[in-house]
Scaffold this motif. Sequence first.
Motif, short mmCIF file in Angstrom:
data_model
loop_
_atom_site.label_atom_id
_atom_site.label_comp_id
_atom_site.label_asym_id
_atom_site.label_seq_id
_atom_site.Cartn_x
_atom_site.Cartn_y
_atom_site.Cartn_z
N SER A 14 0.82 -1.22 0.00
CA SER A 14 0.00 0.00 0.00
C SER A 14 0.85 1.27 0.00
CB SER A 14 -0.91 0.04 1.22
OG SER A 14 -1.85 -1.00 1.15
N ALA A 15 1.99 1.22 0.68
CA ALA A 15 2.83 2.41 0.84
C ALA A 15 3.74 2.69 -0.35
CB ALA A 15 3.67 2.26 2.10
N ASN A 16 3.88 1.72 -1.25
CA ASN A 16 4.82 1.85 -2.37
C ASN A 16 4.13 1.57 -3.70
OD1 ASN A 16 7.58 2.12 -0.93
ND2 ASN A 16 6.58 0.43 0.12
N ALA A 17 4.29 2.50 -4.65
CA ALA A 17 3.65 2.33 -5.97
C ALA A 17 4.11 1.03 -6.63
CB ALA A 17 3.96 3.53 -6.86
N ILE A 18 5.39 0.73 -6.51
CA ILE A 18 5.93 -0.53 -7.03
C ILE A 18 6.75 -1.17 -5.93
CG2 ILE A 18 7.37 -1.66 -8.77
CD1 ILE A 18 6.76 0.69 -10.63
N MET A 19 6.34 -2.37 -5.54
CA MET A 19 6.99 -3.11 -4.45
C MET A 19 7.48 -4.44 -4.99
SD MET A 19 7.62 -2.82 -1.20
CE MET A 19 8.83 -3.98 -0.58
N VAL A 20 8.77 -4.71 -4.80
CA VAL A 20 9.37 -5.96 -5.26
C VAL A 20 9.94 -6.70 -4.05
CG1 VAL A 20 11.10 -7.03 -6.76
CG2 VAL A 20 9.99 -4.89 -7.47
N PHE A 21 9.42 -7.88 -3.79
CA PHE A 21 9.97 -8.75 -2.77
C PHE A 21 10.95 -9.67 -3.51
CE2 PHE A 21 5.91 -7.36 -1.17
CZ PHE A 21 6.22 -7.01 0.15
N GLU A 42 10.68 4.50 -10.01
CA GLU A 42 11.10 4.21 -8.65
C GLU A 42 10.38 2.95 -8.19
OE1 GLU A 42 10.41 6.25 -4.37
OE2 GLU A 42 10.85 7.60 -6.05
N HIS A 43 11.14 2.05 -7.60
CA HIS A 43 10.54 0.84 -7.02
C HIS A 43 11.22 0.55 -5.70
CE1 HIS A 43 13.96 -1.55 -8.70
NE2 HIS A 43 13.86 -0.69 -9.69
N THR A 44 10.46 0.00 -4.79
CA THR A 44 10.99 -0.36 -3.48
C THR A 44 11.24 -1.86 -3.49
OG1 THR A 44 9.74 1.41 -2.47
CG2 THR A 44 10.52 -0.34 -1.00
N ASP A 45 12.45 -2.24 -3.11
CA ASP A 45 12.83 -3.65 -3.10
C ASP A 45 13.10 -4.07 -1.66
OD1 ASP A 45 12.95 -3.26 -5.90
OD2 ASP A 45 15.09 -2.81 -5.80
N LEU A 46 12.59 -5.23 -1.30
CA LEU A 46 12.88 -5.80 0.01
C LEU A 46 13.58 -7.13 -0.23
CD1 LEU A 46 12.66 -5.54 3.07
CD2 LEU A 46 10.48 -6.74 2.93
N GLU A 47 14.86 -7.19 0.15
CA GLU A 47 15.66 -8.40 -0.05
C GLU A 47 15.40 -9.35 1.12
OE1 GLU A 47 16.97 -8.74 -2.88
OE2 GLU A 47 17.08 -6.66 -3.57
N GLN A 50 18.09 -10.93 3.32
CA GLN A 50 18.94 -10.05 4.11
C GLN A 50 18.26 -9.53 5.37
OE1 GLN A 50 20.30 -7.09 1.30
NE2 GLN A 50 21.71 -8.53 0.35
N ILE A 51 17.06 -10.04 5.65
CA ILE A 51 16.36 -9.62 6.86
C ILE A 51 15.95 -10.86 7.67
CG2 ILE A 51 15.53 -7.43 5.92
CD1 ILE A 51 12.80 -8.77 5.52
N ILE A 57 7.99 -13.43 5.86
CA ILE A 57 7.37 -12.56 4.86
C ILE A 57 7.11 -13.33 3.58
CG2 ILE A 57 7.81 -10.54 3.38
CD1 ILE A 57 9.12 -9.24 5.87
N GLN A 58 8.04 -14.22 3.18
CA GLN A 58 7.81 -15.01 1.98
C GLN A 58 6.60 -15.93 2.15
OE1 GLN A 58 11.31 -16.71 0.26
NE2 GLN A 58 10.21 -17.40 -1.55
#
Length: 104
Positions: A14-21, A42-47, A50-51, A57-58
């Motif tokens: 919801s917070a990011n227009a483009i979200m990549v897990f 712009e895209h937000t990536d969550l690796e 690395q967390i 989350i997966q």
Amino acid sequence: MVSQYASEVQELVSANAIMVFSKSWCPYCKMAKSTLDKESVEHTDLELDQIETGEDIQRAIYELTNQRTVPAIFIGGKFVGGNSDLQMLKKNGELKNLIKAAFD
């Protein structure tokens, strides 16, 4: 019942227009992020590798989308799929419209 991690995924989407897990070592993830970079968006990536909560989350992404693999890509709050789905959207010309709608 939606898990705590599914709520976290929904908040990120919801917070990011483009979200990549993603996972940092995954060639399909790298290809997907490169495709988005070439679209100059712009895209937000969550690796997830690395967390600490990456596996949780997966699992939550699977709960929400029925997709087990990464990348898991959301544009404009909608799940579009993985890398092959993103490449198909680009090939058939739908990706630009989805991106435009996500940032409007």
